[in-house]
Every structure is written in C-alpha cells, then in structure tokens.
Design a protein around this motif. Structure first.
Motif, PDB file in Angstrom:
ATOM      1  N   THR A 189       0.837  -1.204   0.000  1.00  0.00           N
ATOM      2  CA  THR A 189       0.000   0.000   0.000  1.00  0.00           C
ATOM      3  C   THR A 189       0.868   1.249   0.000  1.00  0.00           C
ATOM      4  O   THR A 189       0.603   2.216  -0.724  1.00  0.00           O
ATOM      5  CB  THR A 189      -0.935  -0.010   1.218  1.00  0.00           C
ATOM      6  N   GLU A 193       1.240   4.102  -3.145  1.00  0.00           N
ATOM      7  CA  GLU A 193       1.063   5.542  -2.907  1.00  0.00           C
ATOM      8  C   GLU A 193       2.318   6.351  -3.181  1.00  0.00           C
ATOM      9  O   GLU A 193       2.226   7.544  -3.514  1.00  0.00           O
ATOM     10  CB  GLU A 193       0.617   5.760  -1.454  1.00  0.00           C
ATOM     11  N   ASN A 194       3.501   5.740  -3.077  1.00  0.00           N
ATOM     12  CA  ASN A 194       4.730   6.526  -3.094  1.00  0.00           C
ATOM     13  C   ASN A 194       5.736   6.154  -4.176  1.00  0.00           C
ATOM     14  O   ASN A 194       6.677   6.924  -4.414  1.00  0.00           O
ATOM     15  CB  ASN A 194       5.427   6.416  -1.732  1.00  0.00           C
ATOM     16  N   LYS A 206       4.540   2.187  -9.195  1.00  0.00           N
ATOM     17  CA  LYS A 206       3.176   2.104  -8.690  1.00  0.00           C
ATOM     18  C   LYS A 206       2.447   0.928  -9.325  1.00  0.00           C
ATOM     19  O   LYS A 206       1.706   0.200  -8.657  1.00  0.00           O
ATOM     20  CB  LYS A 206       2.426   3.407  -8.998  1.00  0.00           C
TER      21      LYS A 206
END
Length: 453
Positions: A189, A193-194, A206
C-alpha cells in the motif's frame, strides 16, 4: 535468525560501488564496506541496485529455487536426475534438512535484510538533498515493494514466518500467517502511494505494487480490491496483451511485463541452467545453449494445452535426451548465459485475477469476458461456463497454461483448496507448507517447526 548474518555495513554496496565482494553469500562478513553514516543521497541509487540484486539471485547461489520450487512442487515441472533435494520437492516429501530449501529461505531473508538495511540508512536522509525531493519516498517505496515480494514468497511456502522491520541478527519468533499477509499489504500500500510511475519493467513502480497487491488481495479473498487494482492496470496504456506469446519471453521490453527481475550474463540466475538440455531441437534444427536439464516439463502440463494454443511451443519443446523422450521448458533459453528475465507480474495475470475476482463476486459474465480476452489472444476460441464451479475450473486451467513455469501453480492449488485433489503425491494438509529449515531451528530456538516436520 539467519546464521551468521552480521551486516555491520551494507554488503549490497559491493555490486554497485565496486568494493571487495562478500566471500560467502550465506555467511556474510563483508571485507569491503561502506559505513551507513557515510551514505549520501547520491549513493542511494547504487545501494538500491543491491537490493534488487538480492532478490534476483545475488543473495544466494541457489536463489533460482525462488523461481522454480512452485512449479516443481505442483505438476508443471518434474525431477529427472542428480540433485535428490529436487526430487524431494517434486515428491512433496521435503526433509527439514533439505539444503536447497534452506538456501531458498536464507536467500529470501538476506534479500529482506538488504531492504531493511537500505531503509534504515535512507530514511534519516534529508529529502531536499535528493535529485528531486520526492525521490526519497520513491526509493523507499521500491525497497518496501521488494521486501513485500520476499515475504510473499515466504508466506506462500512456509506460512507464518518472522517479520523483520529492521536489520537484526537477534533470534525472532514466527509471526502468524495473517500478520505476514497484513505486513505485505502494508508495504505494498505504501508502494502504491509513493513509488514512481512506470518507466521500465526492470524497476518497481506504482503499477508493479498494484499488480502484486492485486495478487495478495486475491489470495486473501478481498475480491473487490483485487478486481479494482487489476482493472486499473488493464486500463493502463503502458501494458497490453501481446499478440505474440513467444515475444513475451524473448523481449524484455514486451508490453506484457509490469515487473520483472532482470539478469545479465555476469549475474545470471542459474535458473534456466537447470531447465535447458544441450540438444538440437527437432522443431528448429538449432542447437540449444544447454545446461544440466535437471527439471523437465511434467507430462500432465504438456497434455493440458488445447489444440491450437500458441503458448505450447513457447512453454515447452519435445526433445530426446539420453535415449528418452522429454518435454523441455523453453520460456527461458539463455541457460549457461543466464541472461533471462524472471517475470514477476504480467498484464495477462491481471486479466485472470480480474476474471477470478469477478467470478467470486458472482459476475460470471464479466469474468468470462476477461478470461476470453486472454484465450482469444492466444489463438483459442471463447469458452463458456454454466456455473461458478465450472468457471472456477476454467480459470484454474487458464492460469496453469498461461503462467506455467512462472511461479504460480503450487500456491494457486493451495489457495483454492485443490492441491490434495489435483496432486497425487499430496495426501496430507501438512504437505501444503515447506519445513522450516532444520539449520535455522538449530540457531534460533524460538522458531517452531511446521506441523508434520
């Protein structure tokens, strides 16, 4: 936990900074070193390469097992000769002192150790000193993705295992299987997101994090999230089903690849060396660049392909070796060269994840749509199913022939509760997990063995 792992300094820097190499890949006492306090943002890309190297095989001479044990434990590969440890895996009768399984466990944990050391070293750095401020979070996300990938391999073979969030040589007890899955989801997760946007399948992105997380959600029966992530990737213009199945494995830049572990002739995985025989192929008349041909294709896989399936000639080649007829695995052909890439996530898998997730949410029509898109691209006619039970079997079959020798079949049969029914030499629930290596239990008395070992 891992015998004699004492990363006073970061051994993974060896490959990137041309320092003195670690003499032994299991008992790691690096003679060349870079002090963590001396690391600057400009060093992080090189150090990150060391984390990738750990998971593609740099952490263990036998890391190829990470790529082959799944298909060997299932019914896609078979044991032919030489290393009886391979025979134990094929027979699903693995002894706790099986050295190859021990090296597999240690290789995964050494890769995780590299990721943890990288994270510990990079997290204190000032983001404003990176080439871009957001680059700090991106490299952290890549390392956490790789750590999650390592734990995915561990939990799907051994069940609950020790979770390490930082580098340590302390004895650590096993976490529960649920806790390991949750840890993987936490890391992935963060990576979704990063991590950076997709630029090449050779790097975690991603998209790569979404792909592995979709697989994890499917395994943990979160079908809505598995479908959502798979559908996001299907809609991503960076990826598309290939109209040439062979090209997927001969071209590292094929648009099917979401993430792969690349190798060069200098750091080859040894994986294909155990798959390819040194023979003249009857189909082409060409000489293969062969290895020891330890693991041929299981006859049941050869029989599983439908007539006209374009995947068959890429997946296997009929050969005669030592006076006997075999089917040789053919997706990875460099063999002694070792320059094959290992496909960790492909877009075809996302179609099949979406199909299965939709089926489990009673969207049979939507499931068949995604299933048939893969079939039609591989030269087959669309199929139909009259019930959820029938559709489940069709998806299972499609996953087998599409993803053969890519590390999915064994756990597919476990997570769907089909292993004992399908595999003739699996008769006991205890066989569904590998033994915790005896050598690890000797040095860490907090480790509890799996039942039956």
């Amino acid at each position: 936990m891992i015998n004699k792992i004492k990363f006073k300094v970061i051994c993974m820097a060896v490959a990137g900074l041309s320092l003195t190499a670690c003499e032994d890949k299991l008992d790691i006492e690096p003679r060349g070193s870079i002090s963590p306090e001396a690391v600057t943002p400009s060093d992080t890309e090189v150090l990150l390469n060391g984390v990738y190297d750990g998971f593609q095989g740099g952490a263990s001479s036998y890391q190829y097992l990470a790529f082959l044990t799944d298909d060997l434990s299932a019914d896609n590969l078979a044991y032919r000769a030489t290393f009886f440890q391979h025979g134990e895996v094929d027979d699903n009768a693995i002894a706790a002192n099986n050295l190859l399984i021990q090296f597999y466990w240690q290789g995964l944990y050494q890769g995780i150790y590299r990721a943890n050391f990288f994270l510990q070293t990079v997290e204190p750095l000032d983001e404003s000193t990176f080439s871009r401020p957001e680059r700090k979070q991106e490299v952290i996300a890549e390392a956490r993705f790789l750590r999650a990938y390592g734990y995915y391999n561990l939990v799907t073979r051994w069940g609950g295992v020790p979770i390490l969030r930082e580098p340590t040589s302390d004895k650590v007890a096993r976490n529960s299987e649920e806790e390991v899955w949750n840890f993987i989801i936490e890391d992935l997760t963060f990576a979704v997101e990063n991590a950076g946007e997709f630029r090449s399948a050779a790097y975690a992105s991603k998209a790569a994090a979404k792909a592995l997380l979709a697989r994890v959600y499917l395994a943990t029966k979160n079908y809505a999230e598995a479908e959502r992530l798979a559908e996001e990737l299907i809609a991503d213009s960076n990826f598309q089903l290939s109209d040439n199945y062979d090209n997927i494995f001969t071209n590292k830049g094929n648009a099917e690849h979401i993430f792969q572990l690349n190798s060069t002739p200098n750091d080859g995985t040894s994986m294909s060396y155990f798959l390819i025989a040194n023979v003249v192929l009857p189909s082409t008349g060409q000489q293969t660049n062969g290895g020891r041909f330890e693991l041929p294709i299981d006859n049941s896989l050869a029989a599983a392909f439908e007539a006209g399936d374009e995947r068959k000639n890429t997946t296997l080649q009929p050969i005669t070796f030592g006076g006997r007829d075999y089917n040789m695995a053919y997706k990875y052909r460099q063999s002694a060269d070792g320059a094959d890439a290992w496909p960790v996530a492909r877009i075809a898998e996302m179609y099949l994840i979406s199909a299965e997730a939709r089926a489990e949410q009673n969207d049979l029509e939507g499931a068949l749509e995604r299933l048939n898109q893969v079939r039609e691209m591989r030269g087959l006619e669309a199929t139909d199913a009259a019930s959820l039970a029938e559709l489940r079997l069709k998806i299972e079959q499609e996953r087998r022939v599409e993803l053969a020798v890519e590390g999915h079949r064994w756990y597919d049969l476990i997570r769907t509760g089909r292993a004992i029914e399908v595999l003739p030499n699996v008769t006991d629930e205890n066989q569904l997990k590998y033994p915790i290596p005896q050598a690890e239990i000797v040095v860490n008395d907090l480790l509890e063995p799996n039942p039956g070992y």
